[in-house]
Design a protein around this motif. Structure first.
Motif, mmCIF file in Angstrom:
data_model
loop_
_atom_site.group_PDB
_atom_site.id
_atom_site.type_symbol
_atom_site.label_atom_id
_atom_site.label_comp_id
_atom_site.label_asym_id
_atom_site.label_seq_id
_atom_site.Cartn_x
_atom_site.Cartn_y
_atom_site.Cartn_z
ATOM 1 N N SER A 118 0.791 -1.011 0.013
ATOM 2 C CA SER A 118 0.096 0.263 -0.202
ATOM 3 C C SER A 118 0.735 1.584 -0.118
ATOM 4 N N LEU A 119 0.072 2.482 0.039
ATOM 5 C CA LEU A 119 1.158 4.060 -0.750
ATOM 6 C C LEU A 119 0.416 4.414 0.145
ATOM 7 N N ALA A 120 0.497 5.177 0.185
ATOM 8 C CA ALA A 120 -0.021 6.592 1.038
ATOM 9 C C ALA A 120 -0.699 7.787 0.183
ATOM 10 N N VAL A 121 -1.486 8.290 0.146
ATOM 11 C CA VAL A 121 -1.770 8.901 -1.062
ATOM 12 C C VAL A 121 -1.160 10.676 -0.805
ATOM 13 N N ASP A 122 -0.704 10.755 0.375
ATOM 14 C CA ASP A 122 -0.324 12.185 0.855
ATOM 15 C C ASP A 122 1.425 12.242 0.545
ATOM 16 N N ALA B 215 -7.640 12.122 -0.061
ATOM 17 C CA ALA B 215 -6.632 11.948 0.422
ATOM 18 C C ALA B 215 -7.340 11.589 1.934
ATOM 19 N N ASP B 216 -8.341 12.248 2.499
ATOM 20 C CA ASP B 216 -8.378 13.180 3.988
ATOM 21 C C ASP B 216 -9.790 11.783 4.493
ATOM 22 N N THR B 217 -10.685 10.757 3.020
ATOM 23 C CA THR B 217 -11.027 10.225 3.202
ATOM 24 C C THR B 217 -10.254 8.514 2.789
ATOM 25 N N HIS B 218 -10.058 9.184 1.977
ATOM 26 C CA HIS B 218 -9.023 7.147 1.357
ATOM 27 C C HIS B 218 -7.613 7.771 1.304
ATOM 28 N N PRO B 219 -6.666 7.627 2.582
ATOM 29 C CA PRO B 219 -5.450 8.133 2.763
ATOM 30 C C PRO B 219 -4.412 6.917 1.969
ATOM 31 N N LYS B 220 -4.966 6.021 1.765
ATOM 32 C CA LYS B 220 -3.925 4.354 1.361
ATOM 33 C C LYS B 220 -5.053 3.834 0.172
ATOM 34 N N MET B 221 -3.506 4.066 -1.625
ATOM 35 C CA MET B 221 -4.054 3.109 -2.371
ATOM 36 C C MET B 221 -2.968 1.878 -2.474
ATOM 37 N N SER B 222 -3.724 0.800 -3.095
ATOM 38 C CA SER B 222 -2.689 -0.361 -3.139
ATOM 39 C C SER B 222 -2.499 -1.547 -4.163
ATOM 40 N N LEU C 259 -8.181 1.532 -5.363
ATOM 41 C CA LEU C 259 -7.946 3.400 -5.032
ATOM 42 C C LEU C 259 -9.417 3.694 -4.940
ATOM 43 N N MET C 260 -9.632 4.786 -3.650
ATOM 44 C CA MET C 260 -11.383 4.836 -2.827
ATOM 45 C C MET C 260 -12.045 4.133 -2.482
ATOM 46 N N ASN C 261 -11.748 2.675 -2.225
ATOM 47 C CA ASN C 261 -12.992 1.993 -1.925
ATOM 48 C C ASN C 261 -12.783 0.952 -3.305
ATOM 49 N N ARG C 262 -12.468 1.110 -4.154
ATOM 50 C CA ARG C 262 -12.635 0.767 -5.465
ATOM 51 C C ARG C 262 -11.404 0.210 -5.979
#
Length: 166
Positions: free
Chosen positions: A56-60, A79-86, A109-112
């Motif tokens: 996983s990667l931090a969007v920030d 990034a505030d509500t979905h801070p991670k991308m995998s 990304l963003m629960n998709r």
């Protein structure tokens, strides 16, 4: 001796700096291009593994080399509500006896989640590949700025450079 020390220092410096994980997102607007890079994640892809591997990667941690663009990019990815991308390697197999690998990856990304087929090249230490994706694959509307004068294109190019071991 001085030349040998210089060579060893140069080799060590370039080898160490080149061996980091990187995910680059390249995009375009109707005016310009942009490049956002994330090097803030640790993962080593096991080229011989038969099981799924993910990281996983931090969007920030994405940096677009422009403070305003970086802030807009992070805002677009929520990034505030979905801070991670995998990224998850579902399948990874060597193509014949070459240094190429066929992979099926899941980008979340963003629960998709979206599955992509990607061809990677490996030099036994770094796995490199790229894939074109779309904002709309993840339910994201490409942003517009300055009252719609600047419009971000839906298409993005993901470029991976990942540490690997066999």
């Amino acid at each position: 001796m001085k030349h040998l020390l210089y060579f060893l220092f140069y080799f060590a410096a370039t080898s160490l700096s080149a061996q980091t994980n990187t995910l680059v997102i390249l995009g375009k607007t109707n005016v310009n291009t942009f490049k956002c890079t994330n090097t803030g994640f640790n993962h080593v892809v096991d080229l011989d593994s038969k099981s799924a591997q993910s990281f996983s990667l931090a969007v920030d941690d994405f940096d677009c080399r422009n403070r305003m663009m970086t802030a807009d990019f992070r805002k677009t990815l929520h990034a505030d509500t979905h801070p991670k991308m995998s990224v998850k390697f579902i399948k990874l197999r060597k193509i014949n006896t070459s240094n190429y690998y066929a992979a099926q990856i899941e980008v979340r990304l963003m629960n998709r989640a979206k599955l992509y087929d990607v061809t990677f090249f490996s030099d036994d230490r770094v796995l490199q590949g790229s894939k074109t994706v779309k904002f709309s694959d993840f339910g994201i509307t490409p942003p517009k700025r300055m009252g719609g004068t600047i419009q971000v294109k839906d298409t993005l190019d993901l470029s991976f450079s990942l540490l690997a071991k066999s």
